[in-house]
Scaffold this active site. Structure first.
Site, mmCIF file in Angstrom:
data_model
loop_
_atom_site.group_PDB
_atom_site.id
_atom_site.type_symbol
_atom_site.label_atom_id
_atom_site.label_comp_id
_atom_site.label_asym_id
_atom_site.label_seq_id
_atom_site.Cartn_x
_atom_site.Cartn_y
_atom_site.Cartn_z
ATOM 1 N N LYS A 156 33.394 35.518 32.256
ATOM 2 C CA LYS A 156 34.715 35.342 32.890
ATOM 3 C C LYS A 156 35.570 36.587 32.724
ATOM 4 C CE LYS A 156 36.166 31.317 33.393
ATOM 5 N NZ LYS A 156 36.485 29.946 33.078
ATOM 6 N N PRO A 185 45.168 30.662 44.767
ATOM 7 C CA PRO A 185 44.991 32.065 44.367
ATOM 8 C C PRO A 185 44.680 32.144 42.874
ATOM 9 C CG PRO A 185 47.310 31.593 44.813
ATOM 10 C CD PRO A 185 46.534 30.364 45.205
ATOM 11 N N ASP A 186 43.855 33.122 42.493
ATOM 12 C CA ASP A 186 43.603 33.366 41.068
ATOM 13 C C ASP A 186 44.667 34.346 40.587
ATOM 14 O OD1 ASP A 186 42.694 34.406 38.570
ATOM 15 O OD2 ASP A 186 40.717 33.538 39.020
ATOM 16 N N ILE A 187 45.602 33.834 39.821
ATOM 17 C CA ILE A 187 46.784 34.633 39.431
ATOM 18 C C ILE A 187 46.361 35.796 38.539
ATOM 19 C CG2 ILE A 187 49.041 34.538 38.304
ATOM 20 C CD1 ILE A 187 48.933 31.429 38.929
ATOM 21 N N LYS A 236 37.012 38.494 36.031
ATOM 22 C CA LYS A 236 38.456 38.635 36.282
ATOM 23 C C LYS A 236 38.906 40.073 36.043
ATOM 24 C CE LYS A 236 39.339 33.892 35.883
ATOM 25 N NZ LYS A 236 40.289 32.967 36.457
ATOM 26 N N ASN A 295 45.551 19.720 35.544
ATOM 27 C CA ASN A 295 44.587 20.045 34.495
ATOM 28 C C ASN A 295 45.118 19.538 33.167
ATOM 29 O OD1 ASN A 295 43.091 21.437 36.327
ATOM 30 N ND2 ASN A 295 43.592 23.458 35.545
HETATM 31 O O1 C5P Z 1 38.671 30.460 35.968
HETATM 32 P P1 C5P Z 1 39.432 29.836 34.856
HETATM 33 O O2 C5P Z 1 40.461 28.864 35.324
HETATM 34 O O3 C5P Z 1 38.600 29.259 33.771
HETATM 35 O O4 C5P Z 1 40.186 31.084 34.197
HETATM 36 C C1 C5P Z 1 41.078 30.929 33.159
HETATM 37 C C2 C5P Z 1 42.036 32.094 33.117
HETATM 38 O O5 C5P Z 1 42.416 32.506 34.433
HETATM 39 C C3 C5P Z 1 43.331 31.744 32.443
HETATM 40 O O6 C5P Z 1 43.857 32.914 31.865
HETATM 41 C C4 C5P Z 1 44.167 31.224 33.590
HETATM 42 O O7 C5P Z 1 45.570 31.280 33.298
HETATM 43 C C5 C5P Z 1 43.772 32.165 34.701
HETATM 44 N N1 C5P Z 1 43.794 31.579 36.048
HETATM 45 C C6 C5P Z 1 44.706 32.037 36.974
HETATM 46 N N2 C5P Z 1 44.723 31.531 38.235
HETATM 47 C C7 C5P Z 1 43.835 30.602 38.625
HETATM 48 C C8 C5P Z 1 42.892 30.117 37.686
HETATM 49 C C9 C5P Z 1 42.919 30.625 36.413
HETATM 50 O O8 C5P Z 1 45.531 32.888 36.621
HETATM 51 N N3 C5P Z 1 43.867 30.129 39.845
#
Ligand code: C5P
Length: 403
Positions: free
Chosen positions: A338, A306-308, A342, A209
């Site tokens: 968002k 995974p979405d951290i 989240k 990215n």
């Molecule tokens: O969904 P998006 O990438 O736009 O979300 C951005 C936020 O989510 C940021 O805080 C980013 O660090 C976190 N994020 C994450 N893991 C992912 C994707 C995004 O922690 N796989």
């Protein structure tokens, strides 16, 4: 008084702006600081040690060999138990020494031997300031977390007009006071992710990215300056680690997830600034994919990472979670959506393509109460504002829990 009890060392190097340091010494001592003066030989050609001794009320040190110091190690003795060392004026030559770590006189030796913050106030002819070597050296000082104050633009003592004048004594004095401002995040343990993750396709290629890591590193620095214990997990970032921040480097989203989960116990605040790659290549080739005449490009199949942030927010007792979102449009709608998706109390949104790699940023805060735009600012000033915003909310939660 603003500087009561502060122990400062003020170092003068050779330059006509030494006269400003006489006034600076008065301002600092009047505000309650103890000021130990150290001068280079060249500085003594511009202002006498007698003047500086009279103004500071203490003997002045010049040589690295000085029998007045019991163990005759003035570079150690004078650099210890100080709240800050300030070099004003700092000549081009002295800045070059600091950038390389060269220490061949008392002031450069004690600067290298220090265990406290170092502030440098450049003063030189505008051509010397613009010289690429000086600019490289100043960039190195900043990368080493040395605080560089100024210079100013205007008429110079040599008669030329340009950038290179030493800041006025009052401006330096205000900056020194700011250094000692209250620590709003003292006692807080903060985990921050920053920079872009990288997903390999084969041993030489991958997807990533756009993210310089500047915003995340600025936040880590501001949080550390506000007294927090900061652990920074960084993806692909070519930036120096901020003062007193613990840094861990990772490459892929899965590695970042694993590092976050390994560090999350006991964390009070989690700030996800990293631009995490949403997908990774399902089958990473262990050899370089080759082009072949007449063959179509290789197909790439992705699986989701995974979405951290969402995973941390979903923990049974999550820390206070802050997310970032770089959108390409409709920030007002996308930001709040968002935040809810989240499930984080605070989300900081910006229009990513406008700010990628730049030093400035313009953001909107999204929380339960609605959205609040913040004025455009450089990333380090913005980081300080965001630290204030986060501190207010965390303190609010804490009082709420107590109530
Ligand atoms: O969904 P998006 O990438 O736009 O979300 C951005 C936020 O989510 C940021 O805080 C980013 O660090 C976190 N994020 C994450 N893991 C992912 C994707 C995004 O922690 N796989």
């Amino acid at each position: 008084m603003d500087l009561s009890g502060k122990q400062l060392l003020l170092g003068l190097t050779g330059g006509i702006a030494c006269y400003k340091s006489a006034e600076l010494t008065r301002l600092l001592t009047q505000a309650g600081a103890t000021v130990q003066i150290t001068m280079t030989e060249a500085a003594t050609k511009f202002i006498t040690p007698v003047t500086m001794q009279a103004l500071s009320g203490r003997p002045v040190y010049i040589s690295q060999f000085d029998a007045r110091i019991d163990n005759n190690m003035p570079h150690i003795d004078l650099s210890r138990c100080k709240d800050a060392i300030v070099i004003a004026p700092a000549s081009a030559d002295f800045i070059a020494k600091l950038a390389t770590g060269l220490c061949d006189d008392l002031l450069s030796m004690l600067s290298v031997a220090r265990d406290c913050p170092l502030l440098v106030v450049p003063a030189m002819n505008c051509q010397m300031w613009q010289n690429p070597a000086t600019q490289r050296n100043v960039a190195q000082l900043r990368a080493d977390d040395i605080i560089v104050l100024g210079p100013d633009t205007g008429l110079q003592a040599c008669g030329e007009i340009g950038n290179g004048r030493m800041l006025e004594p009052k401006a330096v004095y205000e900056a020194i006071i700011a250094l000692f401002q209250p620590k709003k995040l003292v006692g807080q343990r903060i985990l921050i992710t920053a920079g872009a993750t990288f997903e390999p396709i084969d041993p030489v290629r991958g997807i990533t990215n756009r993210s310089s890591g500047k915003m995340g590193f600025a936040l880590a620095r501001a949080a550390a300056q506000a007294g927090a214990r900061v652990h920074l997990i960084a993806g692909l970032v070519g930036l120096a680690t901020p003062w007193s921040v613990t840094r861990e480097n990772v490459q892929t989203a899965q590695q970042m997830y694993d590092a976050v989960m390994a560090a999350i116990a006991g964390i009070d605040i989690f700030i996800g600034v990293a631009a995490v790659t949403d997908w990774r290549v399902a089958q990473v080739s262990d050899h370089k994919l080759k082009k072949a005449a007449g063959q179509p490009p290789p197909p790439l199949h992705f699986v989701e990472n995974p979405d951290i942030l969402a995973s941390v927010a979903a923990l049974p007792t999550p820390p206070y979670c802050v997310g970032f979102a770089a959108e390409s449009g409709e920030l007002g709608i996308n930001g709040e959506a968002k935040r809810r998706r989240k499930n984080v109390p605070l989300l900081i949104g910006n229009l990513g393509p406008k700010t990628f790699g730049k030093d400035g940023n313009e953001v909107i805060l999204f929380d339960e109460a609605g959205s609040t735009p913040l004025p455009r600012a450089d990333k380090q000033s913005l980081a300080r504002t965001l630290v204030d915003e986060i501190a207010q909310r965390v303190l609010g939660n804490f009082l709420y829990k107590l109530g």
